[in-house]
Design a protein around this motif. Structure first.
Motif, PDB file in Angstrom:
ATOM      1  N   PHE A  17      34.927  24.927  53.981  1.00  0.00           N
ATOM      2  CA  PHE A  17      35.261  25.804  52.848  1.00  0.00           C
ATOM      3  C   PHE A  17      36.769  26.030  52.886  1.00  0.00           C
ATOM      4  O   PHE A  17      37.232  27.067  53.359  1.00  0.00           O
ATOM      5  CB  PHE A  17      34.508  27.135  52.950  1.00  0.00           C
ATOM      6  N   PRO A  18      37.563  25.084  52.363  1.00  0.00           N
ATOM      7  CA  PRO A  18      39.004  25.125  52.569  1.00  0.00           C
ATOM      8  C   PRO A  18      39.772  26.125  51.716  1.00  0.00           C
ATOM      9  O   PRO A  18      40.869  26.509  52.074  1.00  0.00           O
ATOM     10  CB  PRO A  18      39.437  23.708  52.228  1.00  0.00           C
ATOM     11  N   VAL A  19      39.221  26.551  50.597  1.00  0.00           N
ATOM     12  CA  VAL A  19      39.924  27.489  49.720  1.00  0.00           C
ATOM     13  C   VAL A  19      39.040  28.708  49.506  1.00  0.00           C
ATOM     14  O   VAL A  19      37.871  28.571  49.142  1.00  0.00           O
ATOM     15  CB  VAL A  19      40.264  26.834  48.361  1.00  0.00           C
ATOM     16  N   VAL A  20      39.590  29.880  49.741  1.00  0.00           N
ATOM     17  CA  VAL A  20      38.835  31.117  49.541  1.00  0.00           C
ATOM     18  C   VAL A  20      39.639  32.051  48.643  1.00  0.00           C
ATOM     19  O   VAL A  20      40.857  31.950  48.549  1.00  0.00           O
ATOM     20  CB  VAL A  20      38.522  31.823  50.877  1.00  0.00           C
ATOM     21  N   ALA A  21      38.939  32.961  47.998  1.00  0.00           N
ATOM     22  CA  ALA A  21      39.581  33.985  47.174  1.00  0.00           C
ATOM     23  C   ALA A  21      39.431  35.324  47.881  1.00  0.00           C
ATOM     24  O   ALA A  21      38.328  35.748  48.202  1.00  0.00           O
ATOM     25  CB  ALA A  21      38.953  34.038  45.793  1.00  0.00           C
ATOM     26  N   VAL A  22      40.558  35.976  48.125  1.00  0.00           N
ATOM     27  CA  VAL A  22      40.562  37.256  48.829  1.00  0.00           C
ATOM     28  C   VAL A  22      40.967  38.335  47.832  1.00  0.00           C
ATOM     29  O   VAL A  22      42.000  38.215  47.169  1.00  0.00           O
ATOM     30  CB  VAL A  22      41.559  37.226  50.010  1.00  0.00           C
ATOM     31  N   THR A  23      40.155  39.387  47.725  1.00  0.00           N
ATOM     32  CA  THR A  23      40.505  40.468  46.810  1.00  0.00           C
ATOM     33  C   THR A  23      41.496  41.400  47.493  1.00  0.00           C
ATOM     34  O   THR A  23      41.408  41.670  48.690  1.00  0.00           O
ATOM     35  CB  THR A  23      39.268  41.279  46.382  1.00  0.00           C
ATOM     36  N   THR A  24      42.441  41.896  46.709  1.00  0.00           N
ATOM     37  CA  THR A  24      43.451  42.804  47.253  1.00  0.00           C
ATOM     38  C   THR A  24      43.008  44.255  47.182  1.00  0.00           C
ATOM     39  O   THR A  24      43.629  45.111  47.791  1.00  0.00           O
ATOM     40  CB  THR A  24      44.773  42.642  46.492  1.00  0.00           C
ATOM     41  N   GLY A  25      41.969  44.528  46.440  1.00  0.00           N
ATOM     42  CA  GLY A  25      41.484  45.899  46.319  1.00  0.00           C
ATOM     43  C   GLY A  25      42.023  46.627  45.106  1.00  0.00           C
ATOM     44  O   GLY A  25      41.506  47.669  44.725  1.00  0.00           O
ATOM     45  N   THR A  26      43.065  46.110  44.486  1.00  0.00           N
ATOM     46  CA  THR A  26      43.622  46.759  43.302  1.00  0.00           C
ATOM     47  C   THR A  26      42.962  46.202  42.052  1.00  0.00           C
ATOM     48  O   THR A  26      42.475  45.077  42.028  1.00  0.00           O
ATOM     49  CB  THR A  26      45.139  46.525  43.210  1.00  0.00           C
ATOM     50  N   ARG A  27      42.948  47.006  41.022  1.00  0.00           N
ATOM     51  CA  ARG A  27      42.380  46.577  39.738  1.00  0.00           C
ATOM     52  C   ARG A  27      43.482  46.473  38.705  1.00  0.00           C
ATOM     53  O   ARG A  27      44.428  47.240  38.694  1.00  0.00           O
ATOM     54  CB  ARG A  27      41.330  47.571  39.249  1.00  0.00           C
ATOM     55  N   ARG A  28      43.309  45.516  37.818  1.00  0.00           N
ATOM     56  CA  ARG A  28      44.244  45.353  36.704  1.00  0.00           C
ATOM     57  C   ARG A  28      43.834  46.291  35.583  1.00  0.00           C
ATOM     58  O   ARG A  28      42.778  46.923  35.631  1.00  0.00           O
ATOM     59  CB  ARG A  28      44.238  43.905  36.244  1.00  0.00           C
ATOM     60  N   THR A  29      44.630  46.339  34.547  1.00  0.00           N
ATOM     61  CA  THR A  29      44.346  47.259  33.441  1.00  0.00           C
ATOM     62  C   THR A  29      43.081  46.877  32.680  1.00  0.00           C
ATOM     63  O   THR A  29      42.436  47.730  32.081  1.00  0.00           O
ATOM     64  CB  THR A  29      45.529  47.301  32.461  1.00  0.00           C
ATOM     65  N   ASP A  30      42.706  45.595  32.717  1.00  0.00           N
ATOM     66  CA  ASP A  30      41.490  45.178  32.019  1.00  0.00           C
ATOM     67  C   ASP A  30      40.236  45.341  32.885  1.00  0.00           C
ATOM     68  O   ASP A  30      39.133  45.023  32.452  1.00  0.00           O
ATOM     69  CB  ASP A  30      41.612  43.740  31.524  1.00  0.00           C
ATOM     70  N   GLY A  31      40.380  45.813  34.125  1.00  0.00           N
ATOM     71  CA  GLY A  31      39.232  46.082  34.980  1.00  0.00           C
ATOM     72  C   GLY A  31      38.925  45.001  36.007  1.00  0.00           C
ATOM     73  O   GLY A  31      38.100  45.199  36.884  1.00  0.00           O
ATOM     74  N   THR A  32      39.588  43.866  35.900  1.00  0.00           N
ATOM     75  CA  THR A  32      39.346  42.808  36.876  1.00  0.00           C
ATOM     76  C   THR A  32      40.131  43.085  38.159  1.00  0.00           C
ATOM     77  O   THR A  32      41.116  43.807  38.157  1.00  0.00           O
ATOM     78  CB  THR A  32      39.770  41.435  36.317  1.00  0.00           C
ATOM     79  N   ARG A  33      39.674  42.485  39.239  1.00  0.00           N
ATOM     80  CA  ARG A  33      40.363  42.666  40.524  1.00  0.00           C
ATOM     81  C   ARG A  33      41.402  41.570  40.724  1.00  0.00           C
ATOM     82  O   ARG A  33      41.206  40.435  40.340  1.00  0.00           O
ATOM     83  CB  ARG A  33      39.370  42.642  41.674  1.00  0.00           C
ATOM     84  N   ALA A  34      42.483  41.941  41.376  1.00  0.00           N
ATOM     85  CA  ALA A  34      43.522  40.977  41.710  1.00  0.00           C
ATOM     86  C   ALA A  34      43.076  40.205  42.945  1.00  0.00           C
ATOM     87  O   ALA A  34      42.655  40.792  43.938  1.00  0.00           O
ATOM     88  CB  ALA A  34      44.833  41.694  41.973  1.00  0.00           C
ATOM     89  N   THR A  35      43.138  38.877  42.876  1.00  0.00           N
ATOM     90  CA  THR A  35      42.712  38.041  43.993  1.00  0.00           C
ATOM     91  C   THR A  35      43.825  37.090  44.402  1.00  0.00           C
ATOM     92  O   THR A  35      44.700  36.744  43.612  1.00  0.00           O
ATOM     93  CB  THR A  35      41.470  37.206  43.639  1.00  0.00           C
ATOM     94  N   LEU A  36      43.775  36.671  45.652  1.00  0.00           N
ATOM     95  CA  LEU A  36      44.703  35.680  46.183  1.00  0.00           C
ATOM     96  C   LEU A  36      43.904  34.460  46.608  1.00  0.00           C
ATOM     97  O   LEU A  36      42.857  34.594  47.227  1.00  0.00           O
ATOM     98  CB  LEU A  36      45.441  36.237  47.412  1.00  0.00           C
ATOM     99  N   ARG A  37      44.399  33.274  46.278  1.00  0.00           N
ATOM    100  CA  ARG A  37      43.754  32.036  46.736  1.00  0.00           C
ATOM    101  C   ARG A  37      44.439  31.609  48.017  1.00  0.00           C
ATOM    102  O   ARG A  37      45.647  31.433  48.053  1.00  0.00           O
ATOM    103  CB  ARG A  37      43.879  30.946  45.682  1.00  0.00           C
ATOM    104  N   VAL A  38      43.655  31.436  49.075  1.00  0.00           N
ATOM    105  CA  VAL A  38      44.193  31.069  50.382  1.00  0.00           C
ATOM    106  C   VAL A  38      43.575  29.752  50.805  1.00  0.00           C
ATOM    107  O   VAL A  38      42.358  29.576  50.751  1.00  0.00           O
ATOM    108  CB  VAL A  38      43.878  32.165  51.424  1.00  0.00           C
ATOM    109  N   THR A  39      44.413  28.796  51.234  1.00  0.00           N
ATOM    110  CA  THR A  39      43.919  27.505  51.697  1.00  0.00           C
ATOM    111  C   THR A  39      43.979  27.447  53.216  1.00  0.00           C
ATOM    112  O   THR A  39      44.783  28.114  53.851  1.00  0.00           O
ATOM    113  CB  THR A  39      44.746  26.341  51.123  1.00  0.00           C
TER     114      THR A  39
END
Length: 59
Positions: A17-39
């Motif tokens: 599983f070489p690429v994962v999405a990590v949530t930062t815990g913060t929410r954007r104004t539209d309600g979605t969570r900010a994520t980081l793609r890590v390889t």
């Protein structure tokens, strides 16, 4: 009769599983969570290890 292909070596660091999405815990104004793609740093995002290179030992 089908030919057998050698099994690809799965990376030991990421278990394939070489690429994962990590949530930062913060929410954007539209309600979605900010994520980081890590390889995976060991396989550079491929999920497979490279075959060992031939090493010459001795003289």
């Amino acid at each position: 009769m089908p030919q057998r292909t050698p099994a690809a070596r799965v990376c030991r660091a990421c278990d394939g599983f070489p690429v994962v999405a990590v949530t930062t815990g913060t929410r954007r104004t539209d309600g979605t969570r900010a994520t980081l793609r890590v390889t995976c740093p060991a396989c550079q995002g491929t999920g497979h290890t490279r075959p060992a290179a031939a090493v010459r030992a001795g003289r």
